[in-house]
Design an enzyme around this catalytic site. Structure first.
Site, mmCIF file in Angstrom:
data_model
loop_
_atom_site.group_PDB
_atom_site.id
_atom_site.type_symbol
_atom_site.label_atom_id
_atom_site.label_comp_id
_atom_site.label_asym_id
_atom_site.label_seq_id
_atom_site.Cartn_x
_atom_site.Cartn_y
_atom_site.Cartn_z
ATOM 1 C CE LYS A 1 -3.918 2.354 0.468
ATOM 2 N NZ LYS A 1 -4.861 2.580 1.529
ATOM 3 C CG ASN B 1 -0.907 5.430 -0.121
ATOM 4 O OD1 ASN B 1 -1.078 4.665 0.824
ATOM 5 N ND2 ASN B 1 -1.940 5.869 -0.827
ATOM 6 C CG ASN C 1 -6.112 8.722 -7.995
ATOM 7 O OD1 ASN C 1 -5.566 9.768 -7.643
ATOM 8 N ND2 ASN C 1 -6.698 7.909 -7.133
HETATM 9 P P1 NAP Z 1 -10.132 12.645 8.174
HETATM 10 O O1 NAP Z 1 -11.432 12.784 7.474
HETATM 11 O O2 NAP Z 1 -9.232 13.816 8.277
HETATM 12 O O3 NAP Z 1 -10.441 12.071 9.634
HETATM 13 C C1 NAP Z 1 -9.537 12.085 10.671
HETATM 14 C C2 NAP Z 1 -10.338 12.315 11.934
HETATM 15 O O4 NAP Z 1 -9.476 12.149 13.046
HETATM 16 C C3 NAP Z 1 -10.940 13.720 12.021
HETATM 17 O O5 NAP Z 1 -12.321 13.614 12.200
HETATM 18 C C4 NAP Z 1 -10.272 14.321 13.251
HETATM 19 O O6 NAP Z 1 -11.164 15.034 14.049
HETATM 20 C C5 NAP Z 1 -9.904 13.066 14.029
HETATM 21 N N1 NAP Z 1 -8.856 13.354 14.981
HETATM 22 C C6 NAP Z 1 -7.658 13.939 14.757
HETATM 23 N N2 NAP Z 1 -6.973 14.076 15.897
HETATM 24 C C7 NAP Z 1 -7.765 13.554 16.875
HETATM 25 C C8 NAP Z 1 -7.619 13.422 18.277
HETATM 26 N N3 NAP Z 1 -6.532 13.868 18.908
HETATM 27 N N4 NAP Z 1 -8.625 12.841 18.963
HETATM 28 C C9 NAP Z 1 -9.752 12.422 18.335
HETATM 29 N N5 NAP Z 1 -9.952 12.535 17.010
HETATM 30 C C10 NAP Z 1 -8.967 13.099 16.291
HETATM 31 O O7 NAP Z 1 -9.296 11.477 7.501
HETATM 32 P P2 NAP Z 1 -9.852 10.145 6.804
HETATM 33 O O8 NAP Z 1 -10.057 10.387 5.369
HETATM 34 O O9 NAP Z 1 -10.949 9.580 7.601
HETATM 35 O O10 NAP Z 1 -8.560 9.224 6.906
HETATM 36 C C11 NAP Z 1 -8.141 8.626 8.107
HETATM 37 C C12 NAP Z 1 -6.989 7.677 7.765
HETATM 38 O O11 NAP Z 1 -7.497 6.627 6.938
HETATM 39 C C13 NAP Z 1 -5.885 8.337 6.936
HETATM 40 O O12 NAP Z 1 -4.646 7.806 7.272
HETATM 41 C C14 NAP Z 1 -6.246 7.973 5.504
HETATM 42 O O13 NAP Z 1 -5.123 7.979 4.650
HETATM 43 C C15 NAP Z 1 -6.782 6.560 5.724
HETATM 44 N N6 NAP Z 1 -7.711 6.123 4.678
HETATM 45 C C16 NAP Z 1 -8.742 6.936 4.296
HETATM 46 C C17 NAP Z 1 -9.616 6.496 3.304
HETATM 47 C C18 NAP Z 1 -10.767 7.346 2.834
HETATM 48 O O14 NAP Z 1 -11.414 6.974 1.846
HETATM 49 N N7 NAP Z 1 -11.081 8.459 3.463
HETATM 50 C C19 NAP Z 1 -9.437 5.218 2.740
HETATM 51 C C20 NAP Z 1 -8.391 4.422 3.179
HETATM 52 C C21 NAP Z 1 -7.531 4.878 4.154
HETATM 53 P P3 NAP Z 1 -11.314 16.628 14.072
HETATM 54 O O15 NAP Z 1 -12.584 16.879 13.347
HETATM 55 O O16 NAP Z 1 -11.403 16.924 15.517
HETATM 56 O O17 NAP Z 1 -10.111 17.206 13.389
HETATM 57 O O1 PAF Z 2 -4.600 8.067 -0.517
HETATM 58 C C1 PAF Z 2 -5.387 7.789 -1.442
HETATM 59 O O2 PAF Z 2 -5.980 8.630 -2.124
HETATM 60 C C2 PAF Z 2 -5.658 6.324 -1.725
HETATM 61 O O3 PAF Z 2 -4.953 5.565 -0.783
HETATM 62 C C3 PAF Z 2 -5.288 5.871 -3.154
HETATM 63 C C4 PAF Z 2 -5.235 4.366 -3.183
HETATM 64 C C5 PAF Z 2 -3.987 6.455 -3.618
HETATM 65 C C6 PAF Z 2 -6.399 6.196 -4.131
HETATM 66 O O4 PAF Z 2 -6.663 7.549 -4.283
#
Ligand code: NAP
Ligand code: PAF
Length: 315
Positions: A200, A204, A218
């Site tokens: 992964k 990335n 992408n």
């Molecule tokens: P995001 O929308 O920015 O969500 C992160 C959350 O964490 C925010 O709601 C933030 O809350 C919370 N947070 C940050 N610091 C915190 C703390 N100290 N205590 C409690 N909550 C806290 O990000 P995301 O897209 O969900 O992604 C999360 C992870 O999953 C990343 O590493 C991303 O690369 C991975 N990921 C995401 C996807 C996707 O489709 N979104 C798919 C695969 C993997 P606040 O509102 O308080 O800032």
């Molecule tokens: O970080 C992202 O956006 C996703 O992990 C990936 C797989 C690169 C698709 O957009």
């Protein structure tokens, strides 16, 4: 119910026992996982930062893959009063994991498993150091999740999720993958989770910085102007993976990257979106981790180094 209509039948999940799942952070992925877990009948709670206390929303507005929207009531707590926790899913961005977990040091009963689902690498080791009496599990997921408003979430893509042990104590917790699978449709346990994390990471390292710097979707990475860069990125990642003792070829990594480019052609990568919105990117845990490993093994990774610097300058 026709797509887009709201189901006003609020589902409550109040339990005298600790909920099955406590999610630390409720952003895009956390909101979608919490909703899917609750819909599968598993009691779920989300732990939020204190600043959300004043702006509580009465429910989570969740749109599933088929376009069906529901209002779910999922128990919410705050880090200062975390309550009893049976198992913890950490749903923050990579750089937020350690700060988010820090208030729980000494308050999380020994033995409670901690599952990390962020992109990038190098964080799990820091968590093991700070929580030596806890099983620490790393996860890799390719589900797609979006947050379009205050507690408004959409499941945008069904993917695969894999969990695996980071430390010895975690090896007894393979059942967690089965329980997650009840909510996600699929989830597997892999003792060699590190290989999946690296695969992964390669995806990335290839997709995220290029799409963010060139401001492209992408799918545009399949154009000839990116061919050399993508090949070189994969050669460099494969060199470092081989030094780590992991079985891999640069051709295999490139095949995986191009498959994801095709499957997510219409998406903007997370790094592109973070840059556009002026948010911190996950470059440190992605390319930064690769560079640190390359330095450790004395391997030159000039293309990844250039991308890292370019993102840091623009971020
Ligand atoms: P995001 O929308 O920015 O969500 C992160 C959350 O964490 C925010 O709601 C933030 O809350 C919370 N947070 C940050 N610091 C915190 C703390 N100290 N205590 C409690 N909550 C806290 O990000 P995301 O897209 O969900 O992604 C999360 C992870 O999953 C990343 O590493 C991303 O690369 C991975 N990921 C995401 C996807 C996707 O489709 N979104 C798919 C695969 C993997 P606040 O509102 O308080 O800032
Ligand atoms: O970080 C992202 O956006 C996703 O992990 C990936 C797989 C690169 C698709 O957009």
């Amino acid at each position: 119910m026709p797509s887009g209509l709201r189901d006003n039948n609020l589902k409550t999940s109040r339990h005298p026992l600790p909920p099955q799942w406590t999610l630390l952070g409720c952003g895009a992925l956390g909101g979608v996982f919490a909703s899917l877990l609750a819909q599968s009948g598993q009691s779920t709670r989300v732990l939020l930062r204190e600043r959300h206390r004043a702006t509580l929303h009465p429910g989570i507005d969740f749109t599933s893959l088929d376009g069906h929207t529901q209002l779910l009531t999922i128990e919410r707590g705050f880090i200062s009063q975390p309550g009893a926790i049976k198992r913890l899913l950490v749903m923050t961005k990579a750089s937020q994991v350690v700060p988010a977990l820090t208030p729980l040091i000494g308050r999380l009963p020994a033995g409670v498993p901690i599952v990390l689902l962020h992109n990038g690498m190098g964080i799990a080791e820091q968590v093991v150091q700070r929580f030596p009496h806890h099983p620490v599990i790393a996860g890799v997921t390719s589900h797609g999740a979006m947050q379009s408003g205050h507690f408004v979430f959409r499941h945008t893509g069904k993917g695969e999720t894999w969990l695996g042990p980071v430390n010895e104590a975690a090896k007894a917790h393979a059942y967690l993958a089965d329980e997650l699978a009840r909510a996600l449709g699929q989830a597997g346990w892999d003792e060699q989770i590190r290989v999946r994390q690296w695969q992964k990471l390669a995806i990335n390292c290839a997709i995220n910085p290029l799409t963010a710097l060139y401001k492209v979707k992408n799918g545009e990475l399949s154009g000839t102007r990116f061919t050399d860069a993508l090949q070189q990125i994969c050669v460099e990642v494969a060199d470092v993976m081989q030094a780590e003792g992991l079985p891999v070829s640069n051709e295999d990594l490139l095949r995986r990257v191009m498959m994801v480019v095709e499957l997510t052609a219409d998406n903007y990568s997370s790094m592109y979106q973070d840059m556009e919105l002026g948010r911190e990117t996950e470059i440190e845990a992605i390319t930064g981790f690769l560079l640190a490993k390359a330095t450790q093994y004395g391997i030159a990774v000039p293309v990844n180094q250039g991308l890292y610097q370019a993102i840091k300058e623009k971020q």
